[in-house]
Write an enzyme that holds these catalytic residues in place. Structure first.
Site, PDB file in Angstrom:
ATOM      1  N   ASP A 494       0.333  -1.287   0.209  1.00 45.27           N
ATOM      2  CA  ASP A 494      -0.274   0.049   0.051  1.00 45.27           C
ATOM      3  C   ASP A 494       0.293   1.488  -0.448  1.00 45.27           C
ATOM      4  OD1 ASP A 494      -1.359  -2.069   1.695  1.00 45.27           O
ATOM      5  OD2 ASP A 494      -2.766  -1.340   1.846  1.00 45.27           O
ATOM      6  N   GLU A 632      -6.458 -11.611  -3.635  1.00 44.28           N
ATOM      7  CA  GLU A 632      -6.162 -12.210  -2.715  1.00 44.28           C
ATOM      8  C   GLU A 632      -7.539 -13.455  -2.795  1.00 44.28           C
ATOM      9  OE1 GLU A 632      -3.933  -9.115  -0.438  1.00 44.28           O
ATOM     10  OE2 GLU A 632      -5.078  -9.461   0.561  1.00 44.28           O
ATOM     11  N   LYS A 729     -11.117 -10.346  -5.951  1.00 41.98           N
ATOM     12  CA  LYS A 729     -10.732  -9.026  -4.720  1.00 41.98           C
ATOM     13  C   LYS A 729     -11.158  -7.127  -5.140  1.00 41.98           C
ATOM     14  CE  LYS A 729      -9.306  -8.342   0.025  1.00 41.98           C
ATOM     15  NZ  LYS A 729      -8.270  -9.069   0.801  1.00 41.98           N
ATOM     16  N   GLN A 730      -9.654  -7.455  -5.686  1.00 45.39           N
ATOM     17  CA  GLN A 730     -10.128  -6.165  -6.590  1.00 45.39           C
ATOM     18  C   GLN A 730      -9.418  -6.222  -7.316  1.00 45.39           C
ATOM     19  OE1 GLN A 730      -6.642  -6.624  -2.676  1.00 45.39           O
ATOM     20  NE2 GLN A 730      -5.810  -5.393  -4.047  1.00 45.39           N
TER      21      GLN A 730
END
Length: 900
Positions: A494, A632, A729-730
Site C-alpha cells: 500500500d 487475494e 477481490k480488487q
C-alpha cells in the site's frame, strides 16, 4: 454575542471615524491597544484614505511583535509595515506605480457625500492585500474582525467601509461603530458608539488573550469537517479526528474518553519488540478531567486547512489541540469550560500498562512507554497552566515528545524539548503551525468545482497524506498510518504504490523518506531471498522495524476457525512494487542522481530476485509459478498478469539503469531476455488479459450475483467457493493498467475494464479508486465518478465498518491518483508533463497543485481548456497535441480530445 466569544487573529480597523474621531484627536489609547495586540500575536491593519504621514503621525505605534501592524493608506493604493523602527513601504498597487510614472490608469470613483473622488484604488485593494497576506499565515475569513463606521449607504452611494468587505473576507466578522442612517448590510453588525466602542472591541480581544481563551477556527465549509458524535460512532470519530504531522500522530478521542475509545499516540517507526511488533503506544498527552454531560450537545470538527481539532458544547466547554507541523516534537492543547465540569489538567500516564513509567519534576509531568526492557521507547513531558475566572476554568498544556527505535529516551530529552516549546508559547506555536500547513497546502490543494462534497472528501484524503510521513530520515508508513492500531502499523505494498505516488507529487521529501525506509532494509530483504535459495532481494509482505517478515501465520474467522495467511509466502509482487516506487519518486522529483546512487540497489537487487525466481519452459517462454496477485481471493496461481507485468518492467528498468550507469552488461542482457520471454497473459482471441493461467475456466460469477459491491465475497460465499470462481477481490489486471500502461497490450484498457469490473467485489479498500482512475482514462467519466465517490467516502461513511481501527491511508492515495492520473490524466514524461483531462458532467472544473521536477505547478482543467500555473517555464503536452511551452505565471491551452 458571537463577537465577544471569538478570538480573532487579525483586526482590520478603519481609521477616521472608527479608531479616532478626526485628524486632531489624541490617538494614544488606540496606540496602546494596537501595540499590545501585536504583542499578543494579533495582526492589525489600519485602513485610511489619507497619506502615510497623516496616519502614522497620529497613531505613532511602534509594535515589537509577534503580531504585525500594517497601515493601508492613500485610498488603498499603498501598504506600509510598521515595526519598532517605523513604517516601510511593502506594497503599492501596480496602477498607482504606472500613474506615478505619468498618465492616469484604471480610475476609480468613490463618494462619501461630502465629495466625489476619482482615483486609482480604494479600500478594497488594501483589504484584498491584507486578506492575501493573512491567508499565507493560515488566517482566513472567520478569524478576522473588520471594524468601520460607514458600511451602509450614504447619500445613495455605498459607504466607503463597505469596500473592505471583499470576497476573500466573506466569513469575517464585520462591525459598524458609526451612525449608519441608511442601515447596515446584512453581513455587518451595527453596534454604534463610535471610537469608544471600537476600543471596547479591541479590549475584548486583549482580555481573551490574557485569559488564555481557546482560539477560534474559521468555520469554512470547504475546509472544516464535522466528526460523528453518536456513541456508536465513538471510535470512528476518533479515527476521523486523528492528527499527524509526519513524525507523530494522535487519535481524536474526546479528552475525557478512556481506553474504550482506543486512544493512541504513536511516533513513526517506533514499534514494540518481539516476533509480532506493533506500533508502540506512547503516553496519552491530550487527556483531561471533564465531568460527563449530554453528549448530544457536543460538536467536534477538524479544520483541514490548519490541522487542528476543535470542540465546543452548550455547557461552554471548548477545546483545541494540534501536533505542530512546524516543530515536529511539539504538542499543544487548550481548554475552557465551567470550573465545576473542567478540572485542572489530566494524567498523561492514565493508562493500564506495566510498560508505562510516570513521574513529576521541574513543574512538569512526564511519562514514557518502552517497547521491552531492551527496545525503543517514547517519552513525553508536559506542563499545564490552569486558572479560574468568574466560574470559568481555562487549561493550557504544551508538551514535547522524544523517541528512539533502540532505547528508551532519557527524561531530560523530553524535558529539554518541553523547555523549548514552552518558551515559544501556545499562541506562537499555533501561529507557526498554521503557517506550516499553509505551506503544505500550497503544493497540494485540490479543487472540484461543482461538487463541494467531493472536494471536501478529497481534501480530507490529502490532509492525511500530508501528515503520513516525515520529510527527512526514513518513513515507515503503515496501512492505517498513525491513526489507529489496525495491522499493527505494518508497512505493506500500500505504501509503495498508493501512498508514495501521491506524496512524490505533493510532498516529495516525504516520498524520499519512504523510499529510504526500503533502502535501509535492503540487507534484510537480501537475507530473505538467500534463505529461499534465491538471489537479490525479497521484501516482506508486512514489514515493521527491522525489515523482516511480520505477517501473522493465521487469523481467526467469525466462527472461531483458524484461517491461514498466505500473503507472506506468495504475494511476491511487492518486490517489484518497491522498485517501481523508487522510480516513481524520481519521475516526479527529477532527482536523477538518486537512481544512479542510493536507489540503484533497489532496482538491481529486485531484478536479480526475479531472474532467479522465473522458470523457463521447454518452449522458451518464461513463467512465475505459485504466486498471489493483488486479488487475494485466488491464493496460489501461475503467471498472474499483474505480477508478471511488474517483474517484466523491473527487469527491463534495471537493465536500462545498468546500461546507463555501468555494471554487468551480460547480466543486464539476461534480464532483458527474461523480460521478453515472460508471458503477459494476453489472449488475442478474447482480446483480454487473463488474470492468471486457468482463470477463464473458473465459475463465471459476477459480483452483482451475490451483493452490491463493495462486499467481502469470501465471507458471504466462503473462501473455497470464491477461489473457484471468477470473482476478484480488487483491481488486479486493472492495477497493472494503472501502474504500467506500457506493460499491457495497447488499446486493451476498455475491454479489460468491461470484463473485470463486473467481477470485482471491491472487497479491499484499495480497489474503487483504481477503477475510478482507469474508467476516467478510458473516457468513461460517469462510471469513474461513482467509484471515486465510493473511495472518497469510504472512511467518512465507514462503508467497510473498519474505520474504527484507523483510516485507510492507501485509499487516500488512490483518491489523489484518481483525480490526478484519472480525471486530469497527469503523467510525468521526462521533462514534459502530460495532461489529458476527462471530467464527469457533475464537475465544472478540477484543479490540483503539486511539484514537478522540483518546482510548484498547478493544473486546472475545464471542458475545453487547461490552465497551467508555474514558476518556471514548463513543457506540457495536452492530450494528443504536441508539447507546448508554458510560461509563468500561467498559460491556458486548448484541449484536443485523445482516443482511449
Amino acid at each position: 454575542m458571537a463577537l465577544v466569544e471569538t478570538t480573532f487573529e487579525a483586526v482590520i480597523l478603519d481609521w477616521y471615524g472608527t479608531a479616532v474621531p478626526d485628524r486632531q484627536a489624541d490617538a494614544s489609547r488606540v496606540r496602546a491597544r494596537v501595540e499590545e495586540l501585536c504583542t499578543t500575536g494579533v495582526h492589525v491593519f489600519v485602513v485610511s484614505g489619507s497619506h502615510i504621514g497623516d496616519v502614522d503621525g497620529q497613531l505613532v505605534a511602534r509594535p515589537t511583535g509577534p503580531g504585525h501592524l500594517h497601515l493601508c493608506v492613500s485610498r488603498g493604493s499603498e501598504v506600509f509595515a510598521v515595526t519598532a523602527a517605523g513604517p516601510s513601504l511593502v506594497w503599492r498597487r501596480a496602477a498607482t506605480v504606472a500613474a506615478l510614472a505619468g498618465g492616469l490608469a484604471d480610475p476609480r470613483m468613490a463618494s462619501d457625500v461630502k465629495h466625489v473622488e476619482i482615483g486609482l484604488a480604494d479600500k478594497a485593494d488594501s483589504a484584498r492585500w491584507a486578506a492575501a497576506w493573512l491567508a499565507e499565515r493560515g488566517i482566513t475569513g472567520g478569524l478576522v474582525l473588520v471594524v468601520g463606521d460607514e458600511f451602509g449607504r450614504v447619500g445613495g452611494a455605498p459607504g466607503s467601509d463597505s469596500l473592505m468587505l471583499v470576497a476573500e473576507l466573506v466569513r469575517a466578522s464585520a462591525v459598524s461603530v458609526g451612525l449608519e442612517p441608511g442601515g447596515c448590510p446584512p453581513a455587518v453588525v451595527h453596534l454604534g458608539g463610535g471610537p469608544a466602542r471600537a476600543l471596547e472591541l479591541l479590549d475584548v480581544q486583549l482580555a481573551r488573550r490574557s485569559d488564555r481563551r481557546v482560539p477560534s477556527i474559521d468555520v469554512d465549509p470547504a475546509w472544516v469537517l464535522a466528526l460523528p458524535d453518536a456513541p456508536a460512532m465513538q471510535r470512528v470519530g476518533a479515527s476521523l479526528g486523528a492528527l499527524a504531522n509526519g513524525w507523530a500522530g494522535s487519535r481524536g478521542e474526546r479528552e475525557e474518553d478512556g481506553p474504550a475509545g482506543l486512544p493512541l499516540f504513536a511516533v513513526n517507526g517506533i514499534y514494540t519488540s518481539g516476533p509480532m511488533p506493533e506500533l508502540l503506544a506512547g503516553p496519552r498527552w491530550d487527556a483531561l478531567e471533564i465531568a460527563p454531560t449530554d453528549r448530544g450537545t457536543d460538536d467536534r470538527v477538524i479544520d483541514l486547512r490548519t490541522g487542528v481539532l476543535a470542540r465546543h458544547d452548550r455547557s461552554g466547554l471548548r477545546t483545541l489541540r494540534f501536533l505542530s507541523a512546524a516543530r515536529p516534537a511539539a504538542l499543544a492543547l487548550r481548554a475552557e469550560g465551567p470550573a465545576a465540569r473542567l478540572s485542572g489538567g489530566g494524567d498523561i500516564a492514565a493508562r493500564d500498562d506495566d510498560e508505562l513509567e510516570h513521574r513529576r519534576e521541574h513543574g512538569a509531568e512526564l511519562a514514557r512507554a518502552r517497547a521491552t526492557p531492551d527496545g525503543g521507547g517514547i517519552a513525553i513531558a508536559a506542563r499545564d497552566r490552569s486558572h479560574v475566572t468568574g466560574g470559568r476554568r481555562t487549561v493550557e498544556r504544551v508538551a514535547a515528545w522524544a523517541a528512539d527505535t533502540s532505547r528508551v529516551p532519557e527524561w531530560d530529552e523530553a524535558l529539554d524539548g518541553l523547555a523549548e516549546v514552552d518558551g515559544v508559547g501556545f499562541d506562537n506555536l499555533l501561529a507557526e503551525h498554521r503557517q506550516a500547513w499553509v505551506q503544505r497546502w500550497a503544493d497540494a490543494d485540490v479543487r472540484i468545482e461543482g461538487d463541494a462534497d467531493a472536494e471536501l472528501a478529497a481534501r480530507f484524503a490529502v490532509f492525511h497524506l500530508l501528515g503520513a510521513a516525515p520529510d527527512q530520515g526514513e518513513a515507515a508508513v503503515g496501512a492505517r498510518g498513525l491513526t489507529g492500531r489496525a495491522y499493527g502499523g505494518h508497512v505493506f505494498w500500500d505504501a509503495d504504490v498508493f501512498v508514495l505516488p501521491a506524496l512524490a507529487a505533493i510532498r516529495p521529501a516525504a516520498a524520499r523518506a519512504m523510499v529510504e525506509y526500503r533502502i535501509r532494509r535492503l540487507p534484510a530483504a537480501c537475507a530473505a531471498a538467500a534463505r529461499l535459495g534465491l538471489r537479490g532481494a525479497r521484501f516482506p509482505w508486512e514489514s515493521a522495524g527491522d525489515g523482516t517478515e511480520v505477517t501473522p501465520a493465521q487469523v481467526w474467522g467469525s466462527r472461531g476457525e483458524p484461517i491461514p495467511i498466505l500473503t507472506d509466502d506468495y504475494e511476491e509482487h511487492i518486490v517489484a512494487d518497491v522498485a517501481w516506487a523508487a522510480c516513481r519518486y524520481t519521475a516526479w522529483s527529477g532527482d536523477a542522481a538518486f537512481l544512479a546512487g542510493p536507489g540503484r540497489p533497489l532496482l538491481v537487487e529486485t531484478a536479480r530476485y526475479w531472474a532467479s525466481r522465473i522458470r523457463r519452459g521447454v518452449d522458451g517462454r518464461a513463467h512465475l509459478d505459485g504466486v498471489m496477485g493483488p486479488d487475494e481471493y485466488h491464493a496460489v496461481v501461475d503467471d498472474n498478469a499483474y505480477t508478471n507485468g511488474m517483474a517484466r518492467w523491473n527487469l527491463r528498468r534495471a537493465a536500462d539503469l545498468v546500461g546507463a550507469s555501468g555494471g554487468d552488461v551480460a547480466e543486464a542482457r539476461t534480464w532483458r531476455a527474461l523480460a521478453d520471454a515472460l508471458v503477459n497473459g494476453y489472449d488475442p482471441e478474447r482480446r483480454l488479459h487473463e488474470q492468471f493461467a486457468g482463470y477463464w475456466q473458473l465459475e463465471p460469477l459476477l459480483a452483482a450475483d451475490i451483493a452490491p459491491p463493495p462486499v467481502a465475497a469470501d465471507l458471504l460465499l466462503g473462501a473455497q467457493r470464491v477461489a473457484g470462481s471468477q470473482l476478484i477481490k480488487q483491481a488486479d489486471v486493472v492495477m497493472l493498467h494503472h501502474l504500467l500502461p506500457d506493460e499491457v497490450v495497447a488499446g486493451s484498457l476498455a475491454a479489460d475494464l468491461a470484463y473485470y469490473a463486473p467481477r470485482t467485489a471491491h472487497g479491499s479498500s484499495l480497489s474503487p479508486a483504481i477503477y475510478a482512475a482507469q474508467f476516467a482514462r478510458a473516457r468513461q467519466p460517469e462510471k469513474a465518478l461513482a467509484l471515486f465517490r465510493l473511495a472518497a467516502r469510504l472512511d467518512l461513511d465507514d462503508i467497510t465498518g473498519t474505520t474504527a481501527g484507523g483510516l485507510h491511508l492507501a485509499t487516500f492515495g488512490g483518491v489523489w491518483q484518481a483525480l490526478a492520473h484519472g480525471f486530469l490524466g497527469l503523467h510525468p514524461a521526462g521533462t514534459t508533463l502530460d495532461v489529458d483531462p476527462c471530467l464527469p458532467s457533475a464537475w465544472d472544473a478540477v484543479a490540483v497543485r503539486f511539484r514537478f521536477l522540483g518546482h510548484p505547478v498547478g493544473i486546472r482543467a475545464e471542458r475545453d481548456h487547461v490552465t497551467v500555473s508555474c514558476t518556471q517555464p514548463l513543457a506540457v503536452r495536452i492530450a494528443a497535441a504536441p508539447a507546448q511551452r508554458c510560461e509563468p505565471p500561467a498559460t491556458t491551452l486548448p484541449i484536443e480530445t485523445s482516443e482511449p
